[in-house]
Design a protein around this motif. Structure first.
Motif, PDB file in Angstrom:
ATOM      1  N   LEU A  21       0.689  -1.220  -0.121  1.00  0.00           N
ATOM      2  CA  LEU A  21      -0.139  -0.049   0.037  1.00  0.00           C
ATOM      3  C   LEU A  21       0.993   1.340  -0.049  1.00  0.00           C
ATOM      4  O   LEU A  21       0.563   2.077  -0.728  1.00  0.00           O
ATOM      5  CB  LEU A  21      -1.023  -0.032   1.201  1.00  0.00           C
ATOM      6  CG  LEU A  21      -1.849   1.315   1.355  1.00  0.00           C
ATOM      7  CD1 LEU A  21      -2.997   1.120   0.238  1.00  0.00           C
ATOM      8  CD2 LEU A  21      -2.819   1.120   2.680  1.00  0.00           C
ATOM      9  N   LEU A  24       2.342   1.714  -3.458  1.00  0.00           N
ATOM     10  CA  LEU A  24       1.476   2.249  -4.444  1.00  0.00           C
ATOM     11  C   LEU A  24       1.122   3.599  -4.355  1.00  0.00           C
ATOM     12  O   LEU A  24       1.026   4.427  -5.199  1.00  0.00           O
ATOM     13  CB  LEU A  24       0.120   1.577  -4.245  1.00  0.00           C
ATOM     14  CG  LEU A  24       0.093  -0.099  -4.948  1.00  0.00           C
ATOM     15  CD1 LEU A  24      -1.119  -0.923  -4.465  1.00  0.00           C
ATOM     16  CD2 LEU A  24       0.641  -0.057  -6.430  1.00  0.00           C
ATOM     17  N   LYS A  25       1.064   4.006  -3.169  1.00  0.00           N
ATOM     18  CA  LYS A  25       0.550   5.477  -2.800  1.00  0.00           C
ATOM     19  C   LYS A  25       1.709   6.385  -2.984  1.00  0.00           C
ATOM     20  O   LYS A  25       1.581   7.652  -3.415  1.00  0.00           O
ATOM     21  CB  LYS A  25       0.243   5.784  -1.123  1.00  0.00           C
ATOM     22  CG  LYS A  25      -1.143   5.100  -0.988  1.00  0.00           C
ATOM     23  CD  LYS A  25      -1.732   5.166   0.404  1.00  0.00           C
ATOM     24  CE  LYS A  25      -3.153   5.272   0.553  1.00  0.00           C
ATOM     25  NZ  LYS A  25      -3.387   5.508   2.137  1.00  0.00           N
ATOM     26  N   ARG A  29       1.526   5.661  -7.750  1.00  0.00           N
ATOM     27  CA  ARG A  29       0.691   6.727  -7.862  1.00  0.00           C
ATOM     28  C   ARG A  29       1.244   7.882  -8.755  1.00  0.00           C
ATOM     29  O   ARG A  29       0.751   8.422  -9.751  1.00  0.00           O
ATOM     30  CB  ARG A  29       0.018   7.169  -6.700  1.00  0.00           C
ATOM     31  CG  ARG A  29      -1.138   7.721  -6.907  1.00  0.00           C
ATOM     32  CD  ARG A  29      -1.636   8.245  -5.586  1.00  0.00           C
ATOM     33  NE  ARG A  29      -2.811   7.637  -5.097  1.00  0.00           N
ATOM     34  CZ  ARG A  29      -3.450   7.806  -4.126  1.00  0.00           C
ATOM     35  NH1 ARG A  29      -2.888   8.329  -2.994  1.00  0.00           N
ATOM     36  NH2 ARG A  29      -4.594   7.310  -3.847  1.00  0.00           N
ATOM     37  N   GLU A  62      -5.372   2.562  -8.500  1.00  0.00           N
ATOM     38  CA  GLU A  62      -6.543   3.312  -7.278  1.00  0.00           C
ATOM     39  C   GLU A  62      -7.247   1.907  -6.791  1.00  0.00           C
ATOM     40  O   GLU A  62      -7.629   2.063  -5.640  1.00  0.00           O
ATOM     41  CB  GLU A  62      -7.279   4.284  -8.196  1.00  0.00           C
ATOM     42  CG  GLU A  62      -6.456   5.673  -8.393  1.00  0.00           C
ATOM     43  CD  GLU A  62      -5.823   6.265  -7.331  1.00  0.00           C
ATOM     44  OE1 GLU A  62      -6.240   6.261  -6.193  1.00  0.00           O
ATOM     45  OE2 GLU A  62      -4.646   6.591  -7.447  1.00  0.00           O
ATOM     46  N   ILE A  65      -5.206   0.136  -4.306  1.00  0.00           N
ATOM     47  CA  ILE A  65      -5.043   1.071  -3.194  1.00  0.00           C
ATOM     48  C   ILE A  65      -6.550   0.609  -2.458  1.00  0.00           C
ATOM     49  O   ILE A  65      -6.480   0.468  -1.049  1.00  0.00           O
ATOM     50  CB  ILE A  65      -4.807   2.364  -3.416  1.00  0.00           C
ATOM     51  CG1 ILE A  65      -3.462   2.610  -3.775  1.00  0.00           C
ATOM     52  CG2 ILE A  65      -5.156   3.078  -2.150  1.00  0.00           C
ATOM     53  CD1 ILE A  65      -3.278   3.856  -4.448  1.00  0.00           C
ATOM     54  N   GLU A  69      -6.450  -1.005   1.417  1.00  0.00           N
ATOM     55  CA  GLU A  69      -7.045  -0.466   2.490  1.00  0.00           C
ATOM     56  C   GLU A  69      -8.163  -1.138   3.178  1.00  0.00           C
ATOM     57  O   GLU A  69      -8.181  -1.166   4.360  1.00  0.00           O
ATOM     58  CB  GLU A  69      -7.276   0.923   2.089  1.00  0.00           C
ATOM     59  CG  GLU A  69      -6.275   1.875   1.818  1.00  0.00           C
ATOM     60  CD  GLU A  69      -6.683   3.219   1.309  1.00  0.00           C
ATOM     61  OE1 GLU A  69      -5.991   4.277   1.360  1.00  0.00           O
ATOM     62  OE2 GLU A  69      -7.817   3.501   0.505  1.00  0.00           O
TER      63      GLU A  69
END
Length: 158
Positions: A21, A24-25, A29, A62, A65, A69
Motif C-alpha cells: 500500500l 502504491l501510494k 501513483r 487506485e 489501493i 485499505e
C-alpha cells in the motif's frame, strides 16, 4: 448495511500488505500521474494509446489501493498463541502425502489476503485447505480439486 468481510492473516501478512500500500501510494501513483502528463503532451487524446494505457493503469492502481485499505482495515490477526490443539487450523503448516504413493507437500494455511501458492501459503478458502481444516495427523482426507478428487494422508502439523 452488510457486514464487511473479515480478512484473517498473520502479522507478517498484514505488514506485507502495508508495504504494498505504501509503495502504491508513494511511488506508483506518482509514476502513473507523470505518464498521464507526458501522454497529454502528445496532443489529441482521442487517438492517444499512451494516454489510454496510463489511464487504465491509474484505474488499476487506485482500485488496488482501495482493496488493500479495506483488507488492512478489516484484518483479523491470527497470532501464534491463538493456535491451540493438534488439528489443522488457520495459521498452521500441514504436511501431507498424496495417496497411494505421492510426494510429501507442505503448506501453511493462511487467510485469502496473504495466500501465495508459490511460497507454500494456501488460502483457508481453497479446496485443499477446506478439506484439511480440523483434521489431525494420520487422518486420510479426500480433497476435491479442479483436476478431480485426490486422497491425502496428513503427516505432520506445526
Amino acid at each position: 448495511m452488510a457486514a464487511e468481510k473479515v480478512f484473517p492473516m498473520t502479522q507478517a501478512g498484514k505488514d506485507k500488505l502495508n508495504q504494498e500500500l505504501e509503495y502504491l501510494k508513494s511511488v506508483k501513483r506518482k509514476e502513473v500521474v507523470e505518464r498521464i502528463k507526458i501522454a497529454r503532451s502528445f496532443g489529441d487524446l482521442s487517438e492517444n494509446s499512451e494516454y489510454d494505457s496510463a489511464k487504465e493503469e491509474q484505474a488499476f492502481v487506485e482500485g488496488r489501493i482501495t482493496t488493500l485499505e479495506n483488507m488492512i482495515r478489516n484484518a483479523k490477526i491470527i497470532a501464534e498463541g491463538d493456535i491451540t490443539g493438534d488439528s489443522v487450523a488457520l495459521g498452521r503448516s500441514v504436511t501431507f502425502v498424496e495417496l497411494p504413493d505421492g510426494d510429501e507437500e507442505t503448506y501453511s494455511i493462511v487467510g485469502s489476503a496473504e495466500a501465495d501458492p508459490f511460497e507454500g501459503k494456501i488460502s483457508n478458502d481453497s479446496p485443499i485447505a477446506k478439506s484439511l481444516l480440523g483434521k489431525k495427523v494420520g487422518d486420510q482426507v479426500s480433497v476435491q480439486t479442479p483436476g478431480g478428487e485426490m486422497s491425502v494422508r496428513i503427516v505432520s502439523i506445526k
